[in-house]
Design a protein around this motif. Structure first.
Motif, short mmCIF file in Angstrom:
data_model
loop_
_atom_site.label_atom_id
_atom_site.label_comp_id
_atom_site.label_asym_id
_atom_site.label_seq_id
_atom_site.Cartn_x
_atom_site.Cartn_y
_atom_site.Cartn_z
N ALA A 1 1.40 0.85 -9.88
CA ALA A 1 0.57 2.05 -10.07
C ALA A 1 0.20 2.26 -11.54
O ALA A 1 -0.69 3.07 -11.83
CB ALA A 1 1.31 3.27 -9.55
N GLY A 2 0.87 1.56 -12.45
CA GLY A 2 0.64 1.85 -13.86
C GLY A 2 1.13 3.25 -14.16
O GLY A 2 2.18 3.65 -13.67
N LEU B 1 -0.65 5.53 -5.82
CA LEU B 1 -1.12 4.15 -5.67
C LEU B 1 -2.52 4.15 -5.08
O LEU B 1 -2.87 5.05 -4.31
CB LEU B 1 -0.20 3.41 -4.68
CG LEU B 1 1.16 2.93 -5.16
CD1 LEU B 1 1.94 2.37 -3.98
CD2 LEU B 1 1.00 1.87 -6.22
N PRO B 2 -3.33 3.12 -5.38
CA PRO B 2 -4.61 3.00 -4.67
C PRO B 2 -4.36 2.69 -3.19
O PRO B 2 -3.32 2.10 -2.84
CB PRO B 2 -5.30 1.83 -5.38
CG PRO B 2 -4.26 1.14 -6.16
CD PRO B 2 -3.14 2.09 -6.40
N ASP B 3 -5.31 3.10 -2.29
CA ASP B 3 -5.12 2.88 -0.85
C ASP B 3 -5.05 1.39 -0.50
O ASP B 3 -4.38 1.01 0.44
CB ASP B 3 -6.26 3.54 -0.07
CG ASP B 3 -6.09 5.05 -0.04
OD1 ASP B 3 -4.94 5.52 -0.15
OD2 ASP B 3 -7.10 5.76 0.10
N ASN B 4 -5.81 0.59 -1.25
CA ASN B 4 -5.86 -0.84 -0.94
C ASN B 4 -5.57 -1.63 -2.22
O ASN B 4 -6.48 -2.21 -2.81
CB ASN B 4 -7.25 -1.19 -0.38
CG ASN B 4 -7.25 -2.54 0.30
OD1 ASN B 4 -6.20 -3.14 0.53
ND2 ASN B 4 -8.43 -3.03 0.62
N PRO B 5 -4.32 -1.67 -2.65
CA PRO B 5 -4.01 -2.29 -3.95
C PRO B 5 -4.22 -3.80 -3.94
O PRO B 5 -3.95 -4.47 -2.94
CB PRO B 5 -2.53 -1.95 -4.14
CG PRO B 5 -2.00 -1.74 -2.78
CD PRO B 5 -3.11 -1.21 -1.95
N LEU C 1 -1.46 -2.59 -11.82
CA LEU C 1 -2.28 -1.87 -12.79
C LEU C 1 -1.61 -1.78 -14.16
O LEU C 1 -2.29 -1.67 -15.18
CB LEU C 1 -2.60 -0.46 -12.28
CG LEU C 1 -3.44 -0.40 -10.99
CD1 LEU C 1 -3.62 1.03 -10.52
CD2 LEU C 1 -4.80 -1.05 -11.21
N LEU C 2 -0.28 -1.83 -14.21
CA LEU C 2 0.41 -1.72 -15.50
C LEU C 2 0.04 -2.89 -16.42
O LEU C 2 0.03 -2.75 -17.64
CB LEU C 2 1.94 -1.70 -15.27
CG LEU C 2 2.78 -1.37 -16.51
CD1 LEU C 2 2.55 0.07 -16.96
CD2 LEU C 2 4.26 -1.58 -16.22
N PHE C 3 -0.27 -4.02 -15.81
CA PHE C 3 -0.58 -5.21 -16.60
C PHE C 3 -2.09 -5.45 -16.70
O PHE C 3 -2.53 -6.55 -17.05
CB PHE C 3 0.10 -6.44 -15.98
CG PHE C 3 1.58 -6.23 -15.74
CD1 PHE C 3 2.43 -5.91 -16.79
CD2 PHE C 3 2.12 -6.30 -14.47
CE1 PHE C 3 3.78 -5.69 -16.57
CE2 PHE C 3 3.47 -6.09 -14.25
CZ PHE C 3 4.30 -5.77 -15.30
N CYS D 1 0.86 -1.19 0.00
CA CYS D 1 0.00 0.00 0.00
C CYS D 1 0.91 1.25 0.00
O CYS D 1 2.12 1.14 0.16
CB CYS D 1 -0.90 -0.02 1.23
SG CYS D 1 0.02 0.14 2.76
N PRO D 2 0.31 2.45 -0.17
CA PRO D 2 1.14 3.67 -0.18
C PRO D 2 1.99 3.83 1.08
O PRO D 2 3.16 4.22 0.99
CB PRO D 2 0.10 4.79 -0.30
CG PRO D 2 -1.06 4.17 -0.98
CD PRO D 2 -1.10 2.75 -0.51
#
Lengths: 51, 186
Positions: free
Chosen positions: B169-170, B175-179, B183-185, B35-36
């Motif tokens: 993060a793509g 970053l989203p709070d709860n990854p 996201l890049l893929f 997470c962040p």
């Protein structure tokens, strides 16, 4: 991207220290201050996490 | 005394690098993207490793002086204070009874709890360096075995984390709070 840039700054400081460049400490301080600002922004933003 | 001091700095750096490598292994072994707050703790820990690295490289270049020891310890303290603040924030987010915490645990504690312990110990180590300044300072410039290897290891950890966070993060700024994935893929 934000965190990648912060880490690039740390990497820059490391490379400067490796080469004996005086920019090492200012780059470290820049990375430290920017991370502190990112942390402060995180603290003051409502979470979207589901507990 | 110089050899003992440099060995302590090397050990300090490698313990922190081992913690960073451990978190990286857990990220992929348990399929838990950080997470962040986790990423910011990693950044603070990598900045904390810069302290002993600066001291080691300065010992080679200009010898162990009060300035070089103070600079390395100061970098370690500042980075560790920020890292401790971030990890304590994350501990407090999950302190309520019944909260399972974020991510998996290692030896009974979540990674952010281990990070708080590591940052606190690092501040204590830097304090010990400053207390012993009179005994450690004064050594002339000489090769410091392991200094460049340690810095190269830190560079590898940094590059790996940069690639990891870009994958996570793509092309988004934060970053989203709860990854839950990369996201890049997609």
């Amino acid at each position: 991207m934000l965190y990648a840039l912060l880490m690039l700054c740390v990497l820059g400081s490391l490379l400067a220290a490796w080469m004996g460049n005086r920019a090492a400490t200012p780059l470290f301080l820049l990375a430290l201050a920017a991370t502190a600002v990112a942390f402060a922004a995180d603290v003051t933003t409502p979470l979207t996490i589901s507990l | 005394m110089r050899a003992l001091y440099l060995s302590a700095n090397l050990a300090n750096a490698w313990v922190l690098l081992a913690v960073l490598a451990g978190s990286f292994v857990m990220q992929f072994a348990l399929a838990e993207p950080p997470c962040p707050l986790c990423v910011m703790q990693r950044i603070a820990m990598m900045m904390a490793v810069l302290g002993p690295c600066q001291t080691l490289v300065a010992a080679e270049r200009e010898g162990l002086t009060p300035r070089t020891i103070g600079l390395g310890a100061g970098i370690a303290v500042l980075a560790s204070l920020l890292g401790a603040a971030i990890s304590i924030r994350q501990i407090l987010l999950h302190i309520l009874p019944g909260d399972p915490g974020f991510g998996g645990a290692a030896m009974g504690y979540h990674l952010y709890t281990w990070a708080a312990i590591a940052f606190t110990c690092n501040i204590a180590a830097a304090g010990a360096q400053l207390v012993g300044l009179r005994w450690f300072a004064g050594a002339p410039a000489a090769p410091a075995p392991g200094a460049r290897t340690t810095m190269a290891a830190l560079a590898v950890v940094l590059v790996a984390n940069i690639l990891s966070v870009i994958a996570e993060a793509g092309w988004a700024w934060k970053l989203p709070d709860n990854p839950t994935g990369y996201l890049l893929f997609g």
